[in-house]
Design an enzyme around this catalytic site. Sequence first.
Site, short mmCIF file in Angstrom:
data_model
loop_
_atom_site.label_atom_id
_atom_site.label_comp_id
_atom_site.label_asym_id
_atom_site.label_seq_id
_atom_site.Cartn_x
_atom_site.Cartn_y
_atom_site.Cartn_z
N GLN A 1 45.40 -14.60 -25.64
CA GLN A 1 46.39 -15.69 -25.56
C GLN A 1 47.45 -15.40 -24.50
OE1 GLN A 1 47.65 -17.79 -29.32
NE2 GLN A 1 47.28 -15.75 -30.15
N ASP B 1 37.39 -1.05 -20.87
CA ASP B 1 37.72 -0.89 -22.30
C ASP B 1 38.89 0.09 -22.35
OD1 ASP B 1 37.96 0.00 -24.87
OD2 ASP B 1 35.81 0.29 -25.20
N ALA C 1 44.86 -5.74 -27.04
CA ALA C 1 45.17 -5.09 -28.32
C ALA C 1 44.09 -5.45 -29.33
CB ALA C 1 46.53 -5.57 -28.84
N THR D 1 43.91 -7.11 -32.55
CA THR D 1 44.89 -8.01 -33.19
C THR D 1 44.41 -8.61 -34.53
OG1 THR D 1 44.05 -9.83 -31.84
CG2 THR D 1 45.99 -8.69 -31.01
N THR E 1 54.83 -5.85 -32.00
CA THR E 1 54.86 -6.89 -33.03
C THR E 1 55.99 -6.71 -34.04
OG1 THR E 1 53.59 -7.70 -34.93
CG2 THR E 1 53.14 -5.47 -34.26
N ASP E 2 56.36 -7.82 -34.67
CA ASP E 2 57.33 -7.76 -35.78
C ASP E 2 56.71 -7.08 -37.02
OD1 ASP E 2 55.55 -9.88 -36.00
OD2 ASP E 2 57.01 -11.26 -36.89
N TYR F 1 47.34 -2.49 -38.98
CA TYR F 1 47.65 -3.05 -37.66
C TYR F 1 49.07 -2.65 -37.24
CZ TYR F 1 49.18 -6.75 -34.41
OH TYR F 1 49.72 -7.45 -33.35
N LYS G 1 50.27 -0.31 -34.11
CA LYS G 1 51.13 -0.86 -33.06
C LYS G 1 52.40 -0.01 -32.92
CE LYS G 1 50.63 -4.18 -30.94
NZ LYS G 1 49.94 -4.38 -29.63
N1 LIG Z 1 48.90 -13.03 -31.95
C1 LIG Z 1 50.07 -12.83 -32.55
O1 LIG Z 1 50.50 -13.61 -33.41
C2 LIG Z 1 50.90 -11.63 -32.18
C3 LIG Z 1 52.12 -11.44 -32.85
C4 LIG Z 1 52.90 -10.35 -32.47
C5 LIG Z 1 52.49 -9.48 -31.47
N2 LIG Z 1 51.28 -9.69 -30.88
C6 LIG Z 1 50.86 -8.75 -29.81
O2 LIG Z 1 50.86 -9.48 -28.59
C7 LIG Z 1 49.87 -8.97 -27.70
C8 LIG Z 1 49.01 -10.11 -27.18
O3 LIG Z 1 48.44 -10.78 -28.31
P1 LIG Z 1 47.41 -11.97 -28.15
O4 LIG Z 1 47.64 -12.91 -29.29
O5 LIG Z 1 47.41 -12.47 -26.76
O6 LIG Z 1 46.05 -11.19 -28.44
P2 LIG Z 1 44.56 -11.74 -28.40
O7 LIG Z 1 44.53 -13.18 -28.06
O8 LIG Z 1 43.90 -11.26 -29.65
O9 LIG Z 1 43.97 -10.94 -27.16
C9 LIG Z 1 43.78 -9.57 -27.18
C10 LIG Z 1 42.93 -9.22 -26.00
O10 LIG Z 1 42.70 -7.81 -26.02
C11 LIG Z 1 41.36 -7.61 -25.65
N3 LIG Z 1 40.89 -6.31 -26.12
C12 LIG Z 1 40.65 -5.92 -27.39
N4 LIG Z 1 40.20 -4.67 -27.40
C13 LIG Z 1 40.14 -4.27 -26.10
C14 LIG Z 1 39.74 -3.09 -25.46
N5 LIG Z 1 39.30 -2.02 -26.16
N6 LIG Z 1 39.80 -3.02 -24.11
C15 LIG Z 1 40.23 -4.08 -23.39
N7 LIG Z 1 40.62 -5.23 -23.93
C16 LIG Z 1 40.58 -5.31 -25.28
C17 LIG Z 1 40.61 -8.76 -26.29
O11 LIG Z 1 39.35 -8.89 -25.69
P3 LIG Z 1 38.16 -9.64 -26.45
O12 LIG Z 1 38.52 -11.10 -26.41
O13 LIG Z 1 36.97 -9.27 -25.67
O14 LIG Z 1 38.17 -9.09 -27.85
C18 LIG Z 1 41.56 -9.90 -25.98
O15 LIG Z 1 41.33 -10.40 -24.68
C19 LIG Z 1 49.12 -7.91 -28.50
O16 LIG Z 1 49.66 -6.65 -28.18
C20 LIG Z 1 49.46 -8.22 -29.95
O17 LIG Z 1 49.42 -7.07 -30.76
C21 LIG Z 1 50.48 -10.75 -31.20
#
Ligand SMILES: NC(=O)c1ccc[n+]([C@@H]2O[C@H](COP(=O)([O-])OP(=O)(O)OC[C@H]3O[C@@H](n4cnc5c(N)ncnc54)[C@H](OP(=O)(O)O)[C@@H]3O)[C@@H](O)[C@H]2O)c1
Length: 292
Positions: free
Chosen positions: A16, A41, A64, A66, A105-106, A132, A136
């Site tokens: 995202q 990776d 991450a 997630t 993250t929160d 998780y 983090k």
């Molecule tokens: N989503 C939330 O509500 C939320 C809330 C608070 C904080 N965050 C943090 O915000 C950040 C961005 O979140 P997001 O929602 O954009 O996450 P997301 O949509 O789940 O995207 C995570 C990305 O990481 C990739 N990934 C996973 N394992 C990997 C690996 N070993 N090597 C390389 N890439 C890898 C995934 O690839 P694939 O698609 O191939 O799996 C995906 O493209 C993260 O650090 C998350 O912890 C998220």
Amino acid sequence: MKSLSKRILVFGSSGQLATALRYLTGSTAHDTKFVGRDSADISAIETISEFVQWNPDVIVNAAAYTAVDAAESEASEAHAVNVTGTSNLVSLAERADVPLIHISTDYVFDGHRLSRPDWYSEEDETNPLNVYGLTKLEGENIVLQYGKGIVLRTSFINSSTGKNFVKTILRLASQDLPLRVVDDQLGCPTSASQLGEAILQIIDSSEIQPGLFHAASKGGASWWEFATEILNIAGIEKEIEAIPTSEFPLPAKRPADARMSSAKLKEQYGIEIADWKQGLRPVVKELMNERS
Ligand SMILES: NC(=O)c1ccc[n+]([C@@H]2O[C@H](COP(=O)([O-])OP(=O)(O)OC[C@H]3O[C@@H](n4cnc5c(N)ncnc54)[C@H](OP(=O)(O)O)[C@@H]3O)[C@@H](O)[C@H]2O)c1
């Protein structure tokens, strides 16, 4: 002031946040490289080392593990990405001698509101309730030990891409079933674009200051309020029943009130993330346009 063009290397190209960053940087002078899991990776250092040769000015970790609930039974997978992967990116940033912007993250907080009067600040004690959040937090600590590491904690990310709450609510609302959403878990819904804009403002600042920052929208909401606003923007009239978490048990425990103050980001960088409803509106509108 016109910002200088920088070489920005982003890991996690299909997520995202990365998708929003790709869109936002498209209209800037920055030179960007988005690296997906298929070619790098982050948990395997040998697959990322070569990217130092691209000569980045800054590295962004948008990758991450997630899947909050799956992490309870896949702790080693979550650790490999969120801890080992983060450590590998710190090594890469050290070799390139450039800042690393890392997202957290929160869910590093336990959300026990009684123990504090205000929204969480960067000074508040962490106490993750789930695997998780633990991974983090470990990742954060590794980044913060690097002199050029920046950790941005965010919350309830929403966007029109990937698997997320906005899409789920719109899908469920179109079904002929009652809609029930928890109203005793609070956060700061932040759109991927809002977060992406904050990241670009940091990159464009005259001096990238390392440290820990909360980077979340204003306002704060429960999942129920969030869901209600999604339907409101979409113009869908359907009642959503507010339920307690106890009526919607999931494998991972979540903080009850993890609302965060992003005052430090404003003080140090002059960056202010707007109200969550403002960030949510274009997300819902885009998804509604895709449907019509
Ligand atoms: N989503 C939330 O509500 C939320 C809330 C608070 C904080 N965050 C943090 O915000 C950040 C961005 O979140 P997001 O929602 O954009 O996450 P997301 O949509 O789940 O995207 C995570 C990305 O990481 C990739 N990934 C996973 N394992 C990997 C690996 N070993 N090597 C390389 N890439 C890898 C995934 O690839 P694939 O698609 O191939 O799996 C995906 O493209 C993260 O650090 C998350 O912890 C998220």
